[in-house]
Design an enzyme around this catalytic site. Sequence first.
Site, short mmCIF file in Angstrom:
data_model
loop_
_atom_site.label_atom_id
_atom_site.label_comp_id
_atom_site.label_asym_id
_atom_site.label_seq_id
_atom_site.Cartn_x
_atom_site.Cartn_y
_atom_site.Cartn_z
N ASN A 1 0.83 -1.22 0.00
CA ASN A 1 0.00 0.00 0.00
C ASN A 1 0.86 1.26 0.00
OD1 ASN A 1 0.97 0.17 2.60
ND2 ASN A 1 -1.03 0.26 3.61
N ASP B 1 -4.09 -3.01 0.30
CA ASP B 1 -3.86 -3.03 1.74
C ASP B 1 -4.24 -4.42 2.26
OD1 ASP B 1 -4.29 -2.62 4.62
OD2 ASP B 1 -4.07 -0.49 4.12
N SER C 1 10.77 -11.06 14.36
CA SER C 1 11.87 -10.20 14.78
C SER C 1 12.52 -10.73 16.06
CB SER C 1 11.31 -8.80 15.05
OG SER C 1 12.22 -8.00 15.74
N THR D 1 13.08 -9.03 18.38
CA THR D 1 12.43 -8.31 19.47
C THR D 1 11.55 -9.24 20.30
OG1 THR D 1 11.29 -6.23 19.97
CG2 THR D 1 10.36 -7.52 18.19
N TYR E 1 4.65 -2.88 19.07
CA TYR E 1 5.24 -3.44 17.85
C TYR E 1 5.69 -4.89 18.11
CZ TYR E 1 8.66 -4.80 14.40
OH TYR E 1 9.37 -5.52 13.46
N LYS F 1 4.25 -8.76 16.77
CA LYS F 1 5.00 -9.88 16.19
C LYS F 1 4.73 -11.18 16.98
CE LYS F 1 6.96 -7.68 12.83
NZ LYS F 1 6.49 -7.91 11.46
N PHE G 1 17.42 -10.46 13.06
CA PHE G 1 18.12 -9.64 14.05
C PHE G 1 18.18 -8.20 13.48
CE2 PHE G 1 19.04 -12.21 17.76
CZ PHE G 1 18.33 -13.34 17.37
N ARG H 1 18.15 4.76 26.02
CA ARG H 1 16.81 4.87 25.42
C ARG H 1 15.89 3.88 26.14
NH1 ARG H 1 16.46 3.66 19.00
NH2 ARG H 1 16.99 1.57 19.75
N GLY I 1 13.52 1.09 27.10
CA GLY I 1 13.18 -0.18 26.44
C GLY I 1 14.36 -0.89 25.82
P1 NAD Z 1 9.48 -1.39 5.38
O1 NAD Z 1 8.60 -0.43 6.09
O2 NAD Z 1 10.57 -0.86 4.53
O3 NAD Z 1 8.60 -2.40 4.52
C1 NAD Z 1 7.30 -2.76 4.87
C2 NAD Z 1 6.42 -2.60 3.65
O4 NAD Z 1 5.08 -2.98 3.99
C3 NAD Z 1 6.35 -1.15 3.15
O5 NAD Z 1 6.59 -1.13 1.76
C4 NAD Z 1 4.92 -0.71 3.48
O6 NAD Z 1 4.44 0.25 2.55
C5 NAD Z 1 4.17 -2.03 3.42
N1 NAD Z 1 2.95 -2.08 4.23
C6 NAD Z 1 2.80 -1.72 5.53
N2 NAD Z 1 1.52 -1.92 5.92
C7 NAD Z 1 0.85 -2.43 4.85
C8 NAD Z 1 -0.50 -2.82 4.62
N3 NAD Z 1 -1.41 -2.69 5.57
N4 NAD Z 1 -0.82 -3.30 3.41
C9 NAD Z 1 0.10 -3.40 2.43
N5 NAD Z 1 1.37 -3.02 2.57
C10 NAD Z 1 1.76 -2.54 3.78
O7 NAD Z 1 10.08 -2.37 6.51
P2 NAD Z 1 11.21 -3.48 6.38
O8 NAD Z 1 12.36 -3.04 7.20
O9 NAD Z 1 11.41 -3.90 4.98
O10 NAD Z 1 10.51 -4.65 7.22
C11 NAD Z 1 9.78 -5.68 6.60
C12 NAD Z 1 9.19 -6.58 7.66
O11 NAD Z 1 10.24 -7.10 8.47
C13 NAD Z 1 8.23 -5.86 8.62
O12 NAD Z 1 7.18 -6.74 8.93
C14 NAD Z 1 9.09 -5.61 9.84
O13 NAD Z 1 8.32 -5.54 11.02
C15 NAD Z 1 9.98 -6.83 9.85
N6 NAD Z 1 11.25 -6.63 10.54
C16 NAD Z 1 12.04 -5.56 10.20
C17 NAD Z 1 13.23 -5.34 10.87
C18 NAD Z 1 14.08 -4.14 10.57
O14 NAD Z 1 14.86 -3.74 11.43
N7 NAD Z 1 13.98 -3.54 9.38
C19 NAD Z 1 13.63 -6.25 11.86
C20 NAD Z 1 12.82 -7.34 12.17
C21 NAD Z 1 11.63 -7.52 11.49
C1 WQD Z 2 20.74 -0.53 17.87
C2 WQD Z 2 21.66 -0.02 18.96
C3 WQD Z 2 20.61 1.54 20.46
C4 WQD Z 2 19.99 4.67 17.45
C5 WQD Z 2 15.10 -2.19 16.61
C6 WQD Z 2 13.76 -2.74 16.99
C7 WQD Z 2 13.69 -4.20 16.67
C8 WQD Z 2 14.08 -4.47 15.20
C9 WQD Z 2 15.36 -3.79 14.83
C10 WQD Z 2 12.12 -4.59 13.89
C11 WQD Z 2 21.00 0.06 20.34
C12 WQD Z 2 21.72 2.22 19.68
C13 WQD Z 2 20.35 3.50 18.10
C14 WQD Z 2 20.66 5.86 17.81
C15 WQD Z 2 21.98 4.64 19.40
N1 WQD Z 2 13.12 -3.96 14.30
N2 WQD Z 2 21.32 3.48 19.04
N3 WQD Z 2 21.62 5.80 18.76
O1 WQD Z 2 16.84 -1.23 19.10
O2 WQD Z 2 18.26 -3.23 18.45
O3 WQD Z 2 16.10 -2.90 17.36
O4 WQD Z 2 15.32 -2.41 15.22
O5 WQD Z 2 11.73 -5.66 14.27
O6 WQD Z 2 12.39 -4.58 16.92
O7 WQD Z 2 13.56 -2.54 18.39
O8 WQD Z 2 17.93 -1.37 16.81
O9 WQD Z 2 19.10 0.23 15.36
O10 WQD Z 2 17.37 1.09 16.98
O11 WQD Z 2 19.54 0.24 17.87
O12 WQD Z 2 22.87 4.65 20.26
O13 WQD Z 2 20.35 6.97 17.31
O14 WQD Z 2 22.05 1.32 18.65
O15 WQD Z 2 20.57 1.99 21.78
O16 WQD Z 2 21.97 -0.27 21.29
P1 WQD Z 2 17.30 -2.17 18.06
P2 WQD Z 2 18.44 0.11 16.68
#
Ligand code: NAD
Ligand code: WQD
Length: 341
Positions: free
Chosen positions: A35, A61, A127, A129, A151, A155, A180, A294, A296
């Site tokens: 979307n 969506d 994730s 997380t 968030y 998950k 990760f 930060r 959390g």
């Molecule tokens: P991103 O935001 O770049 O990609 C997500 C995509 O989903 C986007 O293109 C967005 O437009 C689309 N989207 C969101 N809601 C939607 C909906 N309701 N319908 C259709 N499309 C929708 O994020 P990303 O970093 O590529 O992450 C992809 C997946 O991996 C996510 O589910 C995220 O939670 C998970 N994830 C990401 C990370 C990270 O750090 N990037 C870590 C762990 C898990």
């Molecule tokens: C990494 C490290 C911060 C920013 C998050 C989500 C997790 C997953 C990945 C989706 C930490 C430090 C960060 C800054 C800093 N996403 N930091 N200054 O917190 O491990 O994970 O993204 O699933 O769910 O919680 O990643 O890149 O935010 O932080 O010092 O401006 O960098 O404290 O130690 P995190 P991050």
Amino acid sequence: MKNRNILVTGGAGYIGSHTVILLIKSGYNIIIFDNFSNSSRESVKRVEKLVDTSITVVEGDIRKREDLQKVFISYKIDSVIHFAGLKAVGESVEKPLKYYDNNVYGTINLCQVMAEHDCKSIIFSSSATVYGDPKTTPIDESFSTSATNPYGKSKLFIEEILRDVYFSDTSWKIVLLRYFNPIGAHASGTIGEDPTGIPNNLMPFISQTAIGKRKYLSIFGNDYDTHDGTGVRDYIHVVDLAKGHVKALDKIHTFNKIMTINLGTGEGYSVLDVVKAFEKVTGKKVPYKIEARRAGDIATCYADPSYAKKVLDWKSEKTLEEMCADTWYWQSQNPNGYQSH
Ligand code: NAD
Ligand code: WQD
């Protein structure tokens, strides 16, 4: 088994766009469903250029049945890779219902429409997380799970829902991939992470600081119980992560149980390690200030990736230096992300 139609929800996003390239190169037929709430059509255009073919994109969506129905009626979908979701931890605390609606309800809706069309094969973006604050590291898949923000809970809930779906009907093929910390970009420098506004995550903040868009990096705490006091994470190159999805898809029909798999490198690096590696590789200075922790955040999080090696024959290959170099190439070629063009 290749030549299958794969629906990639969220395929225009950061991880999705990198994965689509490898899927197409591996011979899969891709339909992107997005979307564009956190991505742009420009990313898809660039992927098309990289793979030298046009890609079917459906704007829709996951919360809208009719949007999904259209796709499943038009195409016989073999499997879904489900990236679509919202991912900003801070925003999820402010707007929990938005996250539960988009991520949890959206996934329920998706699975219902899939089942109606007898498509019962899904790879889900979970994730690290979900491990909350682990008692020890490295973290393997048997560790207990918990989450402190909506968030992370979204998950966890989705994982639980998908487990129940599997137990109710074991003909489902379900892979839960726990990523990760994905960073880096495609080596071409044409696609990468393009956060809107001020980046929440470390690597985009570093690269925006190096290019002068941010004055300095705030390091959130240097009094953790780690080798230099700053937080330790398992950073993984997005292309390695993408390869993990191709491996999971190659094998999904052979699995006879629901699979939960870590995708990480097994290496932990501190915030200062990342800053130093980035500076070394790019020759750019990253000014920083030590600030308060930060809310959390945890001290240390890195994967035991051995199960992925065993069941997917996958392991990460790229070094932290390569992750920094590729991030910088993308950032310097596209100072304003996809808006540059
Ligand atoms: P991103 O935001 O770049 O990609 C997500 C995509 O989903 C986007 O293109 C967005 O437009 C689309 N989207 C969101 N809601 C939607 C909906 N309701 N319908 C259709 N499309 C929708 O994020 P990303 O970093 O590529 O992450 C992809 C997946 O991996 C996510 O589910 C995220 O939670 C998970 N994830 C990401 C990370 C990270 O750090 N990037 C870590 C762990 C898990
Ligand atoms: C990494 C490290 C911060 C920013 C998050 C989500 C997790 C997953 C990945 C989706 C930490 C430090 C960060 C800054 C800093 N996403 N930091 N200054 O917190 O491990 O994970 O993204 O699933 O769910 O919680 O990643 O890149 O935010 O932080 O010092 O401006 O960098 O404290 O130690 P995190 P991050």
